[in-house]
Design a protein around this motif. Structure first.
Motif, PDB file in Angstrom:
ATOM      1  N   PRO A 114     -30.409 -48.817   2.701  1.00  0.00           N
ATOM      2  CA  PRO A 114     -29.610 -48.256   4.035  1.00  0.00           C
ATOM      3  C   PRO A 114     -29.244 -46.878   4.916  1.00  0.00           C
ATOM      4  CG  PRO A 114     -28.128 -48.875   2.017  1.00  0.00           C
ATOM      5  CD  PRO A 114     -29.722 -49.368   2.202  1.00  0.00           C
ATOM      6  N   ALA A 115     -29.537 -46.711   5.601  1.00  0.00           N
ATOM      7  CA  ALA A 115     -29.560 -45.599   6.487  1.00  0.00           C
ATOM      8  C   ALA A 115     -28.596 -44.894   5.685  1.00  0.00           C
ATOM      9  CB  ALA A 115     -29.623 -45.759   7.800  1.00  0.00           C
ATOM     10  N   ASP A 116     -27.184 -44.886   6.120  1.00  0.00           N
ATOM     11  CA  ASP A 116     -26.234 -44.764   5.442  1.00  0.00           C
ATOM     12  C   ASP A 116     -26.288 -44.987   4.338  1.00  0.00           C
ATOM     13  OD1 ASP A 116     -23.585 -43.964   5.280  1.00  0.00           O
ATOM     14  OD2 ASP A 116     -22.398 -46.046   6.435  1.00  0.00           O
ATOM     15  N   LYS A 117     -25.861 -43.901   3.143  1.00  0.00           N
ATOM     16  CA  LYS A 117     -26.099 -44.484   1.990  1.00  0.00           C
ATOM     17  C   LYS A 117     -24.990 -44.958   1.478  1.00  0.00           C
ATOM     18  CE  LYS A 117     -30.665 -43.181   2.335  1.00  0.00           C
ATOM     19  NZ  LYS A 117     -31.791 -44.039   2.558  1.00  0.00           N
ATOM     20  N   PRO A 118     -24.867 -45.613   0.602  1.00  0.00           N
ATOM     21  CA  PRO A 118     -23.629 -46.158   0.130  1.00  0.00           C
ATOM     22  C   PRO A 118     -23.054 -45.162  -0.794  1.00  0.00           C
ATOM     23  CG  PRO A 118     -25.140 -47.168  -1.836  1.00  0.00           C
ATOM     24  CD  PRO A 118     -25.725 -46.442   0.007  1.00  0.00           C
ATOM     25  N   VAL A 119     -23.997 -44.404  -1.573  1.00  0.00           N
ATOM     26  CA  VAL A 119     -23.411 -42.835  -2.545  1.00  0.00           C
ATOM     27  C   VAL A 119     -23.194 -41.698  -2.002  1.00  0.00           C
ATOM     28  CG1 VAL A 119     -22.881 -42.173  -4.690  1.00  0.00           C
ATOM     29  CG2 VAL A 119     -23.101 -44.649  -4.786  1.00  0.00           C
ATOM     30  N   LYS A 120     -22.607 -41.104  -1.279  1.00  0.00           N
ATOM     31  CA  LYS A 120     -22.594 -39.913  -0.908  1.00  0.00           C
ATOM     32  C   LYS A 120     -22.268 -38.600  -2.299  1.00  0.00           C
ATOM     33  CE  LYS A 120     -22.020 -41.841   3.836  1.00  0.00           C
ATOM     34  NZ  LYS A 120     -22.134 -43.226   3.181  1.00  0.00           N
ATOM     35  N   LEU A 121     -22.680 -37.636  -2.764  1.00  0.00           N
ATOM     36  CA  LEU A 121     -22.471 -37.325  -3.804  1.00  0.00           C
ATOM     37  C   LEU A 121     -21.668 -35.569  -2.955  1.00  0.00           C
ATOM     38  CD1 LEU A 121     -25.330 -37.214  -6.236  1.00  0.00           C
ATOM     39  CD2 LEU A 121     -23.558 -38.546  -6.407  1.00  0.00           C
ATOM     40  N   SER A 122     -21.096 -35.151  -3.513  1.00  0.00           N
ATOM     41  CA  SER A 122     -20.983 -34.147  -2.826  1.00  0.00           C
ATOM     42  C   SER A 122     -21.381 -31.949  -3.424  1.00  0.00           C
ATOM     43  CB  SER A 122     -19.095 -34.036  -3.192  1.00  0.00           C
ATOM     44  OG  SER A 122     -18.225 -32.887  -3.049  1.00  0.00           O
ATOM     45  N   ALA A 123     -20.972 -31.536  -2.806  1.00  0.00           N
ATOM     46  CA  ALA A 123     -21.667 -29.868  -3.655  1.00  0.00           C
ATOM     47  C   ALA A 123     -20.423 -29.195  -4.158  1.00  0.00           C
ATOM     48  CB  ALA A 123     -21.820 -29.124  -2.202  1.00  0.00           C
ATOM     49  N   SER A 124     -19.247 -29.661  -4.529  1.00  0.00           N
ATOM     50  CA  SER A 124     -17.796 -29.277  -5.273  1.00  0.00           C
ATOM     51  C   SER A 124     -17.445 -30.498  -5.353  1.00  0.00           C
ATOM     52  CB  SER A 124     -17.633 -28.057  -4.468  1.00  0.00           C
ATOM     53  OG  SER A 124     -17.368 -28.148  -3.558  1.00  0.00           O
ATOM     54  N   GLY A 125     -16.749 -29.988  -6.190  1.00  0.00           N
ATOM     55  CA  GLY A 125     -15.572 -30.973  -6.778  1.00  0.00           C
ATOM     56  C   GLY A 125     -16.179 -31.809  -8.365  1.00  0.00           C
ATOM     57  N   PRO A 126     -15.383 -33.188  -8.817  1.00  0.00           N
ATOM     58  CA  PRO A 126     -15.134 -33.262  -9.946  1.00  0.00           C
ATOM     59  C   PRO A 126     -16.723 -34.358 -10.076  1.00  0.00           C
ATOM     60  CG  PRO A 126     -13.263 -33.897  -9.124  1.00  0.00           C
ATOM     61  CD  PRO A 126     -13.761 -33.398  -7.949  1.00  0.00           C
ATOM     62  N   VAL A 127     -17.262 -34.330 -11.010  1.00  0.00           N
ATOM     63  CA  VAL A 127     -18.204 -35.294 -10.860  1.00  0.00           C
ATOM     64  C   VAL A 127     -18.300 -36.659 -11.198  1.00  0.00           C
ATOM     65  CG1 VAL A 127     -20.835 -35.451 -12.617  1.00  0.00           C
ATOM     66  CG2 VAL A 127     -20.657 -33.401 -11.725  1.00  0.00           C
ATOM     67  N   PRO A 128     -19.109 -36.992  -9.853  1.00  0.00           N
ATOM     68  CA  PRO A 128     -18.847 -38.810 -10.295  1.00  0.00           C
ATOM     69  C   PRO A 128     -19.348 -38.994 -11.467  1.00  0.00           C
ATOM     70  CG  PRO A 128     -20.261 -38.309  -8.712  1.00  0.00           C
ATOM     71  CD  PRO A 128     -19.519 -36.832  -9.230  1.00  0.00           C
ATOM     72  N   VAL A 129     -19.110 -40.364 -12.420  1.00  0.00           N
ATOM     73  CA  VAL A 129     -19.586 -41.103 -12.759  1.00  0.00           C
ATOM     74  C   VAL A 129     -20.586 -42.919 -12.304  1.00  0.00           C
ATOM     75  CG1 VAL A 129     -19.525 -42.066 -15.698  1.00  0.00           C
ATOM     76  CG2 VAL A 129     -18.801 -40.263 -15.023  1.00  0.00           C
ATOM     77  N   LEU A 130     -21.663 -43.667 -11.652  1.00  0.00           N
ATOM     78  CA  LEU A 130     -22.059 -44.363 -10.936  1.00  0.00           C
ATOM     79  C   LEU A 130     -22.490 -44.849 -12.639  1.00  0.00           C
ATOM     80  CD1 LEU A 130     -24.215 -42.463  -8.619  1.00  0.00           C
ATOM     81  CD2 LEU A 130     -22.100 -42.753  -8.667  1.00  0.00           C
ATOM     82  N   THR A 131     -21.356 -46.792 -12.289  1.00  0.00           N
ATOM     83  CA  THR A 131     -22.081 -46.983 -13.023  1.00  0.00           C
ATOM     84  C   THR A 131     -22.617 -48.288 -12.761  1.00  0.00           C
ATOM     85  OG1 THR A 131     -19.607 -48.297 -12.820  1.00  0.00           O
ATOM     86  CG2 THR A 131     -20.047 -46.788 -14.254  1.00  0.00           C
ATOM     87  N   HIS A 132     -22.966 -48.526 -11.533  1.00  0.00           N
ATOM     88  CA  HIS A 132     -23.438 -49.188 -10.235  1.00  0.00           C
ATOM     89  C   HIS A 132     -23.668 -48.693  -9.203  1.00  0.00           C
ATOM     90  CE1 HIS A 132     -19.613 -51.103  -8.672  1.00  0.00           C
ATOM     91  NE2 HIS A 132     -20.691 -51.338  -7.347  1.00  0.00           N
ATOM     92  N   ILE A 133     -24.377 -49.105  -7.995  1.00  0.00           N
ATOM     93  CA  ILE A 133     -24.375 -48.491  -6.337  1.00  0.00           C
ATOM     94  C   ILE A 133     -24.146 -50.179  -5.575  1.00  0.00           C
ATOM     95  CG2 ILE A 133     -26.515 -48.588  -4.764  1.00  0.00           C
ATOM     96  CD1 ILE A 133     -26.182 -46.005  -7.670  1.00  0.00           C
ATOM     97  N   PRO A 134     -22.566 -49.921  -4.761  1.00  0.00           N
ATOM     98  CA  PRO A 134     -22.532 -50.704  -4.271  1.00  0.00           C
ATOM     99  C   PRO A 134     -23.339 -50.906  -3.225  1.00  0.00           C
ATOM    100  CG  PRO A 134     -21.689 -48.904  -3.955  1.00  0.00           C
ATOM    101  CD  PRO A 134     -22.212 -48.317  -4.924  1.00  0.00           C
ATOM    102  N   THR A 135     -23.604 -52.179  -2.807  1.00  0.00           N
ATOM    103  CA  THR A 135     -24.464 -52.757  -2.271  1.00  0.00           C
ATOM    104  C   THR A 135     -25.411 -54.006  -1.993  1.00  0.00           C
ATOM    105  OG1 THR A 135     -26.942 -52.589  -1.095  1.00  0.00           O
ATOM    106  CG2 THR A 135     -26.455 -52.509  -3.949  1.00  0.00           C
ATOM    107  N   PRO A 136     -24.508 -54.763  -0.661  1.00  0.00           N
ATOM    108  CA  PRO A 136     -25.159 -56.605  -0.950  1.00  0.00           C
ATOM    109  C   PRO A 136     -26.271 -56.940  -1.227  1.00  0.00           C
ATOM    110  CG  PRO A 136     -24.481 -55.594   0.968  1.00  0.00           C
ATOM    111  CD  PRO A 136     -24.488 -53.960   0.277  1.00  0.00           C
ATOM    112  N   GLN A 137     -27.109 -55.566  -0.530  1.00  0.00           N
ATOM    113  CA  GLN A 137     -28.468 -56.433  -0.833  1.00  0.00           C
ATOM    114  C   GLN A 137     -28.943 -56.609  -2.766  1.00  0.00           C
ATOM    115  OE1 GLN A 137     -31.106 -52.514   0.175  1.00  0.00           O
ATOM    116  NE2 GLN A 137     -30.470 -53.150   2.280  1.00  0.00           N
TER     117      GLN A 137
END
Length: 290
Positions: free
Chosen positions: A77-100
């Motif tokens: 997708p052109a609009d990425k389902p995961v968007k990371l930030s340069a600051s703030g808490p570090v997220p934990v990715l357990t899966h990628i939210p996508t219908p594909q």
């Protein structure tokens, strides 16, 4: 060496104790995109012939490894389902939210350096992400450069592979920052992602990751063993966006099986459930630099 042999068992034991929170922004998965051309239409016969020839060549390469081609991955997708930030808490990715109907392969450590696996990946062109540990790769950084040249990204997996939630904060920072510097120097790109050994982390790990450069911690939902996969899902099924864990392992860790045999079995499990393999980084938007 024993550290890597026991990893699968230790991961299983720790999985219940680790709370992996999915923290992603902008989880609105975009649709497939593609530009329309206003040029004169291509001759149908030539297009069909070229496609048929390419598919036949692809099938031949897959048969070389005892496999049939996986479904082609859709356009990310052109609009990425995961968007990371340069600051703030570090997220934990357990899966990628996508219908594909796609899954993502990640391969850890780097202990095994089988040249046949490089040959296999050149033939099959299956994307994956490498989470590398310096202790495991320092004998041959060049091996992983061959895999990187195929489009596979190098990410951070610590210097020495400790259980992060069992070591002091200062040691955690040393493990992440030290590996970040070496991987950046060796492979030309600073890792965006971090995976804690054995999946074990705490708030100190998140702090160390944030201070050392990576912008997210990546977990998994399935783990490839020798011939079979273990699932977190009680239904023992893959789901769209699942992240699969595998390792660079050889016959001594795989009870005589080779890295290519293990990987072929992994692809069979994916194919049997009707999934394609996509590149993890294609679904993640790095922070915008200011």
């Amino acid at each position: 060496m024993k550290r890597y042999d026991k990893r699968g068992r230790r991961c299983a034991a720790l999985a219940g104790a680790v709370v992996a929170a999915l923290a992603v922004g902008g989880c609105d998965a975009g649709g497939d995109t593609g530009a329309r051309s206003s040029a004169a239409p291509v001759q149908p016969t030539a297009t069909a012939g070229t496609t048929a020839a390419a598919r036949a060549a692809e099938a031949t390469l897959w048969r070389k490894w005892g496999l049939t081609p996986l479904p082609s991955a859709p356009q990310p997708p052109a609009d990425k389902p995961v968007k990371l930030s340069a600051s703030g808490p570090v997220p934990v990715l357990t899966h990628i939210p996508t219908p594909q109907r796609v899954v993502f392969i990640t391969i850890d450590d780097g202990q095994e350096k089988d040249p046949r696996f490089v040959e296999m990946m050149r033939d099959l062109k299956v994307p994956f992400t490498m989470f590398l540990t310096n202790d495991a790769i320092k004998s041959d950084y060049g091996y992983f450069k061959q895999l990187q040249a195929l489009g596979n990204h190098v990410q951070n997996h610590t210097l020495h592979h400790p259980q992060m939630n069992a070591v002091p904060q200062a040691r955690q920072k040393e493990e992440v920052c030290g590996n970040q510097k070496i991987l950046t120097r060796q492979y030309g790109t600073a890792p965006l992602l971090f995976r804690p050994p054995y999946g074990a982390y705490n708030t100190g790990t998140k702090t160390a990751v944030a201070e050392c450069g990576p912008k997210a911690i990546v977990w998994w939902r399935e783990s490839m063993q020798i011939h079979n996969m273990t699932y977190q899902d009680p239904g023992k099924k893959l789901r769209p966006g699942d992240i699969i864990l595998a390792h660079f392992r050889g016959p001594s860790e795989l009870k005589g099986a080779t890295m290519t045999q293990m990987f072929a079995d992994l692809l069979r499990h994916i194919q049997e459930q009707g999934f394609a393999v996509a590149r993890l980084e294609d679904y993640i938007q790095p922070p915008t630099e200011h």
